[in-house]
Every structure is written in C-alpha cells, then in structure tokens.
Enzyme design. Structure first.
Site, mmCIF file in Angstrom:
data_model
loop_
_atom_site.group_PDB
_atom_site.id
_atom_site.type_symbol
_atom_site.label_atom_id
_atom_site.label_comp_id
_atom_site.label_asym_id
_atom_site.label_seq_id
_atom_site.Cartn_x
_atom_site.Cartn_y
_atom_site.Cartn_z
ATOM 1 N N GLU A 68 0.812 -1.221 0.000
ATOM 2 C CA GLU A 68 0.000 0.000 0.000
ATOM 3 C C GLU A 68 0.841 1.265 0.000
ATOM 4 O O GLU A 68 0.416 2.303 -0.512
ATOM 5 C CB GLU A 68 -0.979 -0.013 1.172
ATOM 6 C CG GLU A 68 -2.095 -1.056 1.056
ATOM 7 C CD GLU A 68 -1.689 -2.449 1.544
ATOM 8 O OE1 GLU A 68 -0.506 -2.660 1.843
ATOM 9 O OE2 GLU A 68 -2.575 -3.325 1.613
ATOM 10 N N PHE A 130 -11.192 -8.123 13.822
ATOM 11 C CA PHE A 130 -10.094 -8.506 12.932
ATOM 12 C C PHE A 130 -9.814 -7.372 11.938
ATOM 13 O O PHE A 130 -10.713 -6.880 11.268
ATOM 14 C CB PHE A 130 -10.461 -9.798 12.182
ATOM 15 C CG PHE A 130 -9.388 -10.228 11.221
ATOM 16 C CD1 PHE A 130 -8.119 -10.590 11.677
ATOM 17 C CD2 PHE A 130 -9.628 -10.237 9.854
ATOM 18 C CE1 PHE A 130 -7.114 -10.967 10.789
ATOM 19 C CE2 PHE A 130 -8.628 -10.614 8.964
ATOM 20 C CZ PHE A 130 -7.369 -10.972 9.430
ATOM 21 N N GLN A 131 -8.582 -6.974 11.882
ATOM 22 C CA GLN A 131 -8.105 -5.903 10.997
ATOM 23 C C GLN A 131 -8.805 -4.564 11.247
ATOM 24 O O GLN A 131 -9.010 -3.774 10.320
ATOM 25 C CB GLN A 131 -8.200 -6.309 9.522
ATOM 26 C CG GLN A 131 -7.267 -7.483 9.217
ATOM 27 C CD GLN A 131 -7.054 -7.742 7.751
ATOM 28 O OE1 GLN A 131 -7.964 -7.562 6.948
ATOM 29 N NE2 GLN A 131 -5.860 -8.183 7.400
ATOM 30 N N LYS A 180 -17.712 -1.690 6.093
ATOM 31 C CA LYS A 180 -18.121 -2.700 5.102
ATOM 32 C C LYS A 180 -19.636 -2.700 4.877
ATOM 33 O O LYS A 180 -20.107 -2.829 3.747
ATOM 34 C CB LYS A 180 -17.635 -4.079 5.570
ATOM 35 C CG LYS A 180 -17.582 -5.096 4.446
ATOM 36 C CD LYS A 180 -16.790 -6.335 4.839
ATOM 37 C CE LYS A 180 -16.841 -7.375 3.736
ATOM 38 N NZ LYS A 180 -16.034 -8.570 4.080
ATOM 39 N N MET A 494 24.071 9.643 2.130
ATOM 40 C CA MET A 494 23.879 10.928 2.805
ATOM 41 C C MET A 494 24.185 10.809 4.298
ATOM 42 O O MET A 494 24.774 11.715 4.899
ATOM 43 C CB MET A 494 22.453 11.436 2.585
ATOM 44 C CG MET A 494 22.209 12.833 3.114
ATOM 45 S SD MET A 494 23.399 14.031 2.476
ATOM 46 C CE MET A 494 22.525 14.645 1.043
#
Ligand code: TPP
Length: 583
Positions: A68, A130-131, A180, A494
């Site tokens: 993502e 969940f999630q 959902k 760097m």
C-alpha cells in the site's frame, strides 16, 4: 447534478429502481470526478468495492501495487505529473496503516490524494475486530481532512467533499474510511453533485489589493530585490504568470527543491537552488538582498538554515495561499494572502520594468566561484571514478531536459536536483518535506501514468531502492514505461556524509550490501545493465532511454563522494561551505 445513467457494465437501474450499493456509489463518484486511474490493493474490509470494480474496469483503470505504500506514492507521482488528484484503495488495518508514510509525505508536500480505505462493519467498531484500526485518529494530523462513513447514503457527499478539499486551495491528502456495511448497503441514489463550497473552509481568499500595492511599492524602491519561489507556483498552475512577473521585474530568482522546473532551469534570471545543498550564490545573497519576495514556498528549515541568521536585513513579501504559512517561520513585512495565479498578475501590473545588471552579476560571480570549487570537478571529474553529477549531466544531454525526473532521498536526490535540467513544469518529482526513502520507484510508476507522453526516469540510491523494490512487480504486470537509474555508491550515502563530516568518520551502519540489481530486475522481466566506467556511460544511458519499455541501469559511482556546497545544520545560509576543509 450528474445524470442517473450509471457507468457499470451491468444493466443500469431503471428510473423507478434507482437503488445502488455504497460501493457502486464510490465508483460513480470517481467517474464523475474524471478519475481514470486508481492505485490499490484489496483485502477483506474493502471487498465490496473491489467486487463492484469488476463491473467498472473498462472505465476505471486499477493498478495493483505490491504494497500500500507503493499505492500512495504512485498516486502522489500521478498527481504531480498530471495536475489531477491521485486515488488510492486500501483495506482496513494493515492496509490502512501502510498508507501512513505516504499520507505524511503528501501532507507536507501539498499533494492532492484521495485515499479510500475499507473498515470493519459499523457494529464492530471499537471491539478490536479482525483488521480493525482507528485509521481516523491515526491519520488526523497527516490528512487535510478525513472522515468515516458508516451509512451508504453519505457516500456521494463525502466523496464530493473529499475531492474538493484535496484539490482546492493548498492541496493535500484526504482519507475516507468506509465501513463494510456501508459499502454493501443499497440506497436510493439521487446522482452525484460535485462540491464547490464548504462553510468555514475558504480555499481561495479574496485578495486584499492594498497588500499587493504595498508589495509593489517595496519592490519598486528596492535596490537588491530577490525572488525565491516554491512549489506553490506549480500547484497554482501559475507558471506563465510567474514568468511574466519575473521578466517584467527583472529580479533574480532562486527555487526551492519543490519549485524546480516552474520555469526552465536555464532561464537567464534563474540563479539556482536554495537550501542546504543548493547553490552558493542564492544562499549567501539571501543575506544581502533588501527585499525578499517569497512566492508559494514555506521557509522550510532546509531552506532557511538558522532562522536568527536568515535574511535579517531584508523586508519580506510573502505570497501564499495558506495563511498559516504567513509569519510561521519568517516574519513577513507584507503578506499577500492569495492564489498566486491571481496575485502575480496584480503585482506584475504594478511593478516597474527594470533590470539589475550589477546585482545579477553578483549571483553570476558566486556561480563562477562554485563552478571552480565544486561544479567543474563534479561534472568533469579528473579521477577515473564516476560521479553522480556527471551521470545526471549526460542524462540531461540525452533527454534535452524534457524528461520527468523522479528522485528518491539522499545524496543522489540532492545531486540530481542540483544538476538536472528541467525545460518543462511538473518534471521534478521528489519527496521534499518528509524525505521518504523508497518514494521514487512507486512515485515514478504513478508519474508515468500521470503523463505517459514523456520519458520518466527514476533516479534512486542503492539504499532507497531496496525499500520499495517490490514495485518492480507492478511494472512487470502493468508495464508503465519507467527508466530506473540506480546511482550505487555502496553506502547509505547521505548518512555516511554526515558521519564523515560531523561524527569523526565513525561509519555506523551505513555500509549497505546490495543484491545484483540487474538480476533482480531480470527476475521481474525487466532488462538491465550495470556499468562503472566513463566510456560506457553515454552508451548505457542511451540504451536505457531507447529501450521500448522499462529498463534498469545501475551506475557505480564514487563511494565516498560528498555533496557540496552545504549549509551545515545549525548555521546560517551565508555560512554555506564549498568543501570539507571549510567546515
Ligand atoms: C524511510 C527513511 N529512512 C531513513 C532515512 C534517513 N536517510 C536519509 S538519506 C539516507 C541514505 C540514503 O542512501 P541511498 O538510498 O543509498 O542514497 P544515497 O544517499 O547514497 O544517494 C538515509 C538512511 C530516510 N530519509 N527515510
């Protein structure tokens, strides 16, 4: 109000039955907002939207990324080259939290992105389902606006607001979290209305003429005026207005890293880059100008160095669309709050046509010094080992300065932004404010979709490439044309430079081993080459650019080369040094 003719492949509901699902309403909103590309990754809580997408995939292109973070950086790259708002889909929980870096990046670099995340069912909110993650609270400080939808009827208005907020005024990221049940819920769809007004949100202020007049009076009486411009000129689509102002006023002008390319790099009044690794003249002379005209820039600490030693002698005019920027870091004498597409022409009308040959000459003299001490050796090194600067110099020659150049973060970023030639606006795509390693590869994918007519070159360090190289899989599958140029110094360069200069060369975990990048690319079906010699450089870059499709070129460069000039941290801009010995 849009018509009720829906864009899905499946039969359009009749006028009598106008009920659609929340998911379909999301996709209808995207179409109404002229979205053509979505970057995303599916999962449980966003499955209804992906299910609806099945019927829309001939009108909405979806690019399946590999992480993502890749989706949001791709959407940022897309937004930056297309001038449109980038769109991201992700699932709840880990899908949403993987967006966090990109949201923070888009927030600080003012990039318009709309992220749509799935969320657990509304009745499960707050149960550690969940999630489930409280994405609204997590992303509140790193979004311009976020909102959770729990009922489908809210979707059209929420998305209309999201696109309006993301793209108007000072742009930024917006996140809409949709439970959902709301995605699945059928509701009576009355069409989609774009949003163009929100009470208490004023993206474009009414310009106060008296401030423009005061600014013009200051400019007209100045002996050594100096313009510093930032990305606001590009975001405000004010490149033409800026050039007209610049040329009528005759004032020397320097850019911040995010403003690069707003006018062609070799414009005669363009005197270089500001900031920690910018050019010598613009940094030193910031502290000698009498009027400093800041346009669409936010006085970032990388630009100002130590604030109590920054432009103390100057009267400051600040043109910005975001009032919270005025007086935030640098005290302003005349604030010109407004959209620079509007304020610049007003100012142009009032400023006298002038030239400043002596003052401009001072910038040129400083540039000669910088050439003698830094630039000549970087671009035409006396040693055998390649430098990053000479690679970019040959790239400029081969692309005529017309490429989109996407950089990652580190020495290669500073060198590329210093030496790349930009003839066109929306060409310099980099993570300026957040400095996100891993940005370049996915951002380049998005940049290529945002403007497929131009060549996109991603310049990346060996460290940063290893942060998001999984996106080679996205390139393999969807075939955007991205040229990947890895400048391999075999160090986290760097950080190594800082350890060398400020930590007595105690190299602590900056020695990074890399895989065989050409073999890695080959595994993803992307051809490549690796070179280390000057005689191979031009041919290899040409091979990369001429290849029909993506190509990876690794160039080994000096291991312990440093980027100079440098304003060491904690010093003033005029204390910029040209070499290690001067620190
Ligand atoms: C995500 C992230 N982690 C750490 C850093 C700190 N950091 C800044 S530059 C840099 C080194 C980059 O090395 P490399 O990608 O090889 O590029 P180089 O500097 O050598 O050109 C690091 C670790 C960062 N900017 N971003």
């Amino acid at each position: 109000m849009e018509t009720l003719e829906l864009k899905a492949k499946k039969p359009t509901p009749s006028k009598v039955d106008t009920s659609i699902s929340g998911s379909e309403a999301v996709l209808e909103a995207l179409i109404a907002e002229q979205v053509d590309t979505i970057f995303g990754y599916p999962g449980g809580a966003i499955m209804p939207i992906y299910d609806a997408l099945y019927d829309y995939n001939d009108v909405l292109k979806h690019i399946l990324v590999r992480h993502e973070q890749g989706a949001i950086h791709a959407a940022q790259g897309y937004a930056r080259t297309s001038g449109k708002t980038g769109v991201v889909f992700a699932t709840s929980g880990p899908g949403a939290t993987n967006l966090v870096t990109g949201l923070a990046d888009a927030m600080i670099d003012s990039t318009p992105v709309v992220c749509i995340t799935g969320q657990v069912f509304a009745h499960l909110l707050g149960t550690d389902a969940f999630q489930e993650t409280d994405v609204i609270n997590i992303t509140t400080p790193i979004t311009k606006w976020n909102y959770q939808v729990t009922d489908a009827t809210e979707i059209p208005a929420a998305l209309a607001k999201a696109f309006y907020i993301a793209g108007s005024g000072r742009p930024g990221p917006v996140l809409i979290d949709i439970t959902k049940n709301a995605q699945m819920q059928m509701f009576d769809y009355a069409g989609y209305s774009k949003c163009n007004h929100i009470r208490s949100y004023r993206p474009k202020p009414i310009v106060r003429k008296e401030y423009v007049e005061q600014a013009a009076a200051l400019i007209n009486s100045a002996k050594k005026p100096f313009i510093i411009w930032g990305q606001g000129v590009i975001l405000g689509r004010a490149e033409k207005e800026f050039k007209t102002f610049l040329e009528k006023s005759g004032i020397p002008a320097a850019w911040t890293i995010m403003g690069a390319g707003a006018i062609p790099t070799d414009h005669p009044q363009s005197v270089g880059m500001l900031g920690m690794h910018g050019n010598y003249g613009p940094n030193v002379l910031t502290n000698e100008c009498d009027v400093l005209i800041a346009i669409g820039m936010r006085f970032d600490d990388r630009v100002t160095g130590r604030l109590d030693k920054y432009a103390k002698q100057a009267k400051v005019i600040h043109l910005d669309i975001d009032p919270s920027e005025i007086d935030k870091n640098v005290k302003t004498t005349v604030p010109v709050w407004g959209d620079c597409k509007e304020t610049l022409p007003m100012l142009t009308a009032l400023v006298q046509e002038k030239v400043y040959p002596e003052w401009l000459g001072q910038f040129n003299d400083h540039m000669e010094l910088e050439k003698a001490k830094v630039i000549n050796e970087e671009l035409n090194p006396s040693g055998e080992i390649l430098t990053m600067g000479e690679v970019i110099n040959v790239l400029n020659k081969l692309t005529d300065g017309n490429a989109i150049v996407v950089t990652d973060v580190g020495q290669h970023q500073m060198v590329t932004c210093r030496y790349a030639k930009f003839n066109l606006s929306k060409s310099n795509i980099t993570s300026g404010g957040l400095g996100t390693m891993g940005y370049a590869l996915p951002a380049a994918i998005g940049a290529a979709y945002g403007d497929p007519t131009r060549t996109t070159v991603a310049v990346i360090g060996d460290g940063g490439f290893q942060m998001t190289l999984q996106e080679l899989g996205t390139i393999m599958q969807f075939k955007p044309n991205v040229k990947i140029l890895i400048l391999n110094n075999q160090f986290l360069g760097m950080v190594r430079q800082w350890q060398q200069l400020f930590h007595a060369k105690r190299y602590s975990f900056v020695d990074i081993t890399s895989p065989d990048f050409v073999q890695v690319a080959k595994g993803f079906g992307i051809p490549g080459n690796s070179i280390a010699k000057r005689e191979d450089l031009e041919g290899a870059l040409k091979q990369m650019l001429d290849h029909d499709g993506s190509f990876l070129l690794e160039v080994f460069v000096g291991k312990e080369n440093n980027v100079f000039p440098m304003v060491p941290q904690g010093r003033g801009v005029a204390e910029i040094v040209l070499s290690r010995e001067e620190i």
